[in-house]
Design a protein around this motif. Sequence first.
Motif, PDB file in Angstrom:
ATOM      1  N   GLN A   1      -0.368  16.723 -10.146  1.00  0.00           N
ATOM      2  CA  GLN A   1       0.325  15.376 -11.251  1.00  0.00           C
ATOM      3  C   GLN A   1       0.791  14.542 -10.643  1.00  0.00           C
ATOM      4  O   GLN A   1       0.686  13.660 -10.915  1.00  0.00           O
ATOM      5  CB  GLN A   1       1.380  16.654 -11.634  1.00  0.00           C
ATOM      6  N   SER A   2       0.973  14.399  -8.716  1.00  0.00           N
ATOM      7  CA  SER A   2       1.546  13.282  -8.563  1.00  0.00           C
ATOM      8  C   SER A   2       0.397  12.508  -8.662  1.00  0.00           C
ATOM      9  O   SER A   2       0.631  11.244  -8.873  1.00  0.00           O
ATOM     10  CB  SER A   2       2.777  13.864  -7.225  1.00  0.00           C
TER      11      SER A   2
ATOM     12  N   ILE B   1      -2.454   7.420 -10.302  1.00  0.00           N
ATOM     13  CA  ILE B   1      -3.647   6.613 -11.441  1.00  0.00           C
ATOM     14  C   ILE B   1      -2.883   6.092 -12.453  1.00  0.00           C
ATOM     15  O   ILE B   1      -3.203   4.247 -13.007  1.00  0.00           O
ATOM     16  CB  ILE B   1      -4.913   7.183 -11.383  1.00  0.00           C
ATOM     17  N   LEU B   2      -2.057   6.722 -12.999  1.00  0.00           N
ATOM     18  CA  LEU B   2      -1.440   5.950 -14.375  1.00  0.00           C
ATOM     19  C   LEU B   2      -0.489   4.718 -13.874  1.00  0.00           C
ATOM     20  O   LEU B   2      -1.269   3.951 -15.147  1.00  0.00           O
ATOM     21  CB  LEU B   2      -1.223   7.055 -15.237  1.00  0.00           C
ATOM     22  N   TYR B   3       0.552   4.619 -12.674  1.00  0.00           N
ATOM     23  CA  TYR B   3       1.316   3.768 -12.949  1.00  0.00           C
ATOM     24  C   TYR B   3       0.485   2.866 -12.412  1.00  0.00           C
ATOM     25  O   TYR B   3       1.087   1.400 -13.182  1.00  0.00           O
ATOM     26  CB  TYR B   3       1.830   4.161 -11.519  1.00  0.00           C
TER      27      TYR B   3
ATOM     28  N   ILE C   1       0.615  -0.659  -0.040  1.00  0.00           N
ATOM     29  CA  ILE C   1       0.317   0.432   0.124  1.00  0.00           C
ATOM     30  C   ILE C   1       0.581   1.456   0.037  1.00  0.00           C
ATOM     31  O   ILE C   1       1.987   2.060   1.376  1.00  0.00           O
ATOM     32  CB  ILE C   1      -1.389   0.123   0.773  1.00  0.00           C
ATOM     33  N   ALA C   2       1.004   2.089  -1.022  1.00  0.00           N
ATOM     34  CA  ALA C   2       1.520   3.061  -1.295  1.00  0.00           C
ATOM     35  C   ALA C   2       0.604   4.126  -0.659  1.00  0.00           C
ATOM     36  O   ALA C   2       0.226   4.907  -1.485  1.00  0.00           O
ATOM     37  CB  ALA C   2       2.024   3.672  -2.433  1.00  0.00           C
ATOM     38  N   ASN C   3       0.851   4.775   0.526  1.00  0.00           N
ATOM     39  CA  ASN C   3      -0.205   5.639   1.219  1.00  0.00           C
ATOM     40  C   ASN C   3       0.985   7.414   1.928  1.00  0.00           C
ATOM     41  O   ASN C   3      -0.116   7.788   1.637  1.00  0.00           O
ATOM     42  CB  ASN C   3      -0.262   4.633   3.093  1.00  0.00           C
TER      43      ASN C   3
ATOM     44  N   ASN D   1       5.524  12.387  -3.244  1.00  0.00           N
ATOM     45  CA  ASN D   1       4.174  11.121  -3.401  1.00  0.00           C
ATOM     46  C   ASN D   1       4.033  10.024  -5.225  1.00  0.00           C
ATOM     47  O   ASN D   1       3.722   8.769  -4.878  1.00  0.00           O
ATOM     48  CB  ASN D   1       3.288  12.017  -4.503  1.00  0.00           C
ATOM     49  N   TYR D   2       5.079  10.331  -5.974  1.00  0.00           N
ATOM     50  CA  TYR D   2       4.825   9.106  -7.174  1.00  0.00           C
ATOM     51  C   TYR D   2       6.705   8.430  -7.265  1.00  0.00           C
ATOM     52  O   TYR D   2       6.331   7.302  -6.861  1.00  0.00           O
ATOM     53  CB  TYR D   2       4.943  10.340  -8.417  1.00  0.00           C
TER      54      TYR D   2
END
Length: 303
Positions: A186-187, A192-194, A100-102, A124-125
């Motif tokens: 953007q981060s 989501i895109l990842y 979980i990337a929290n 964040n990213y």
Amino acid sequence: MPPFNPDKDIPDLSGKVAFITGGTSGIGREIILFLASHNPAHIYFTGRNEEAGATVVAAAKAKGPNVEVTFIKCDLCSSRAKIRQAIAESFKSDRLDIFIANAGIMATPPGLTEEGFELQWGTNYLSHAVILQLLRPVLLRTAESGADVRHVQVTSHGHNYAPSGGIQFENLRKPDAVGEFARYGQSKLAQILYCKAMVKRYPQITSVAVHPGVGRTGLLKNAKQSLIKSFFSATSFLHKDAAELAYSPLWAATAPLPKLENGQYYEPVGKKAGPSKLAGDEALAEKLWEWTNNELKDVEALL
């Protein structure tokens, strides 16, 4: 009745290993405590404050006396080499079922990470992409054994605040090319895109992005006071406490697999939502994946 009750709806997690970033406070802390109540084999979590980390370990052990709990001191604003060293020294599991990337920050003043990336982008990213690069072989081996493996990105409805074009790749090393919320947006869009890009390459790992909701956590502790005041006055009717904000990522990490659609974006709790047009842009997801792979080509995975 709430649509998700973690006390009742999280199944027995016997044998499972989880890894949560940003676990010393807020949503991350609550995720750990809820998971610990359901008998996983091991919970790893990151944070910067050792004293706070020790407090969370003790609280988790009180919830699940038989659960192994390991705090990893790791600053996500630091270099990839330091992140790798911190995780390599502490992560000793031969399996990983839940990542979980929290961890995250929001609307911070202009700043750069140790490696010179815009602060919100790096935290964040990119830091989570680094950790996934390190741990992906373990996730894949676990999936190959027939296990249900989940990768959850805690993103935000704030991905809608991304600047024109979604991700300004040419400005990722500039601290203030756009405003605080656009940098945040953007981060969060990238998270989501990842997930979408992950699904194309590693469909055996269930990768989803979730918006946890709105509430008072440590997310805004570095933001300008004027921004905090305006943000919370505009969203006061939506506020949840940290425990309730944890429901979305917990649902994504533990709900029956047929309830999830790989690569999708969910809002509280478990509701598949239509993200922004940019978040559904396959070409942008591919561009991000290529940029990330090129940027992290020197990061050696943990085997």
